[in-house]
Design an enzyme around this catalytic site. Structure first.
Site, PDB file in Angstrom:
ATOM      1  N   ARG A  56       0.806  -1.218   0.000  1.00  0.00           N
ATOM      2  CA  ARG A  56       0.000   0.000   0.000  1.00  0.00           C
ATOM      3  C   ARG A  56       0.847   1.280   0.000  1.00  0.00           C
ATOM      4  NH1 ARG A  56      -2.797  -3.947   1.763  1.00  0.00           N
ATOM      5  NH2 ARG A  56      -0.831  -4.460   2.726  1.00  0.00           N
ATOM      6  N   THR A  57       1.788   1.363   0.927  1.00  0.00           N
ATOM      7  CA  THR A  57       2.498   2.632   1.116  1.00  0.00           C
ATOM      8  C   THR A  57       3.316   2.982  -0.127  1.00  0.00           C
ATOM      9  OG1 THR A  57       2.609   2.057   3.439  1.00  0.00           O
ATOM     10  CG2 THR A  57       3.956   3.908   2.723  1.00  0.00           C
ATOM     11  N   LYS A  86      27.039  -3.785   0.438  1.00  0.00           N
ATOM     12  CA  LYS A  86      28.513  -3.631   0.458  1.00  0.00           C
ATOM     13  C   LYS A  86      28.982  -2.879   1.689  1.00  0.00           C
ATOM     14  CE  LYS A  86      28.077  -2.983  -4.493  1.00  0.00           C
ATOM     15  NZ  LYS A  86      27.902  -1.871  -5.443  1.00  0.00           N
ATOM     16  N   ARG A 107      11.231   3.850   3.825  1.00  0.00           N
ATOM     17  CA  ARG A 107      10.802   2.805   4.775  1.00  0.00           C
ATOM     18  C   ARG A 107      12.021   1.963   5.110  1.00  0.00           C
ATOM     19  NH1 ARG A 107       5.612  -1.160   4.618  1.00  0.00           N
ATOM     20  NH2 ARG A 107       4.681   0.822   5.276  1.00  0.00           N
ATOM     21  N   HIS A 135       4.751   5.440  11.807  1.00  0.00           N
ATOM     22  CA  HIS A 135       4.260   5.334  10.423  1.00  0.00           C
ATOM     23  C   HIS A 135       3.297   6.507  10.208  1.00  0.00           C
ATOM     24  CE1 HIS A 135       3.086   3.816   6.633  1.00  0.00           C
ATOM     25  NE2 HIS A 135       2.712   2.585   6.940  1.00  0.00           N
TER      26      HIS A 135
HETATM   27  N1   CP Z   1      -0.445  -0.303   5.954  1.00  0.00           N
HETATM   28  C1   CP Z   1       0.771  -0.436   5.346  1.00  0.00           C
HETATM   29  O1   CP Z   1       1.744   0.239   5.704  1.00  0.00           O
HETATM   30  O2   CP Z   1       0.794  -1.358   4.341  1.00  0.00           O
HETATM   31  P1   CP Z   1       2.094  -1.769   3.504  1.00  0.00           P
HETATM   32  O3   CP Z   1       3.063  -2.415   4.474  1.00  0.00           O
HETATM   33  O4   CP Z   1       1.606  -2.726   2.452  1.00  0.00           O
HETATM   34  O5   CP Z   1       2.692  -0.529   2.921  1.00  0.00           O
END
Ligand code: CP
Length: 295
Positions: A56-57, A86, A107, A135
């Site tokens: 999703r993100t 590396k 991320r 998040h």
């Molecule tokens: N909710 C969420 O962060 O989903 P993903 O890990 O698929 O990005």
């Protein structure tokens, strides 16, 4: 107001910033419906650096970028595919990529990595999840969904489960909502939430969640358990079913992905909000990219 980076959900506790982003997301959603989306990011490049898995993100950020006329460069599975293999440091990676892109979506499994990245980056950093810590863009889409579906953040009774110990989505949302009244969450967040004035109760079954305004349920975060046996022992102990929701008004939210914390039968219930919630991620991420690149 200016927004240089989005690193923590607590930045969204600023009502001026939150209102602006929610209003902008609503504008983006309306534009999508009319097919008239202004190309406000033409000529920009957005880098999506993902050192941890995502559906999703990452994809909603990429879609948001393309819809606003910008271009994407991306790195998936960064732990295996980048020069991290590396031995290159996160800081060097960010210094390099900030020379290629106008904004970095990051991320990473390490807690605090977004903060570290922001210290060395010459372009905005958006935290797309740093380990079990934060998040904030999930929080933004959760808040947008609550505003749209419930209409207020005040006097809400929200149940959080099933894994507040490891869940960055629960922690991030609870910390923002704790400035409003009437929050229920679990033990790991107690002291932080109570210090912000939230009313918190612990529960060990699903029933209190069924009588809340919102039940924010998520999977056990298997990747963050130190002991895999503990994860296996706790899976499927609590499972939300459609039958439990009969005659209940509670709205069911879930950041997804789901595994076995709820049956797919819940999808057909009018209580289920989670697919709408995931779609809202597109609009808030468009609003966020527009904001940081026009600040
Ligand atoms: N909710 C969420 O962060 O989903 P993903 O890990 O698929 O990005």
């Amino acid at each position: 107001m200016k927004l240089s980076h989005l690193l923590s959900s607590e930045q969204l506790s600023n009502p001026e910033l939150l209102d602006e982003l929610l209003e902008s997301a609503s504008f983006m959603e309306q534009n999508e419906k009319t097919g008239n989306q202004p190309q406000t990011l033409t000529g920009k490049i957005i880098a999506c650096l993902f050192f941890e898995s995502s559906t999703r993100t990452r994809l909603s950020f990429e879609a948001a970028t393309l819809k606003l006329g910008a271009k994407v460069i991306d790195m998936q599975s960064g732990m295996e595919s980048s020069s991290t293999v590396k031995g290159e440091s996160l800081e060097d990676t960010i210094k390099i990529v900030s020379g290629y892109a106008d904004c970095i979506i990051l991320r990473h499994p390490g807690e605090g990595t977004a903060e570290r990245a922001a210290k060395v980056s010459s372009v905005p950093i958006i935290n797309a999840g740093d380990g079990g810590n934060q998040h904030p863009t999930q929080t933004l889409l959760d808040l947008y969904t609550i505003k749209k579906e419930v209409g207020t953040f005040e006097n809400l009774h929200i149940a959080f489960g099933l894994d507040p110990k490891h869940s960055r989505t629960i922690k991030s949302l609870a910390l923002v909502l704790s400035k409003y009244k009437g929050l229920r969450a679990s033990k790991d967040l107690l002291s932080q939430l109570e210090s912000k004035g939230a009313k918190v109760e612990e529960a060990f079954d699903l029933s209190p969640g069924l009588d809340a305004h919102i039940f924010y349920i998520n999977r056990l975060q298997g990747e963050r358990f130190e002991n895999p046996k503990e994860f296996e022992n706790n899976r499927k102990k609590l499972v939300l079913t459609a039958d439990m929701l009969k005659n209940k008004k509670v709205r069911i939210m879930n950041p997804l992905p789901r595994i076995d914390e709820m049956e797919t039968s819940v999808d057909d219930s009018p209580n289920a909000l989670y697919f709408k919630q995931a779609k809202n991620g597109l609009y808030v991420r468009m609003a966020l990219l527009h904001k940081v690149l026009n600040s």
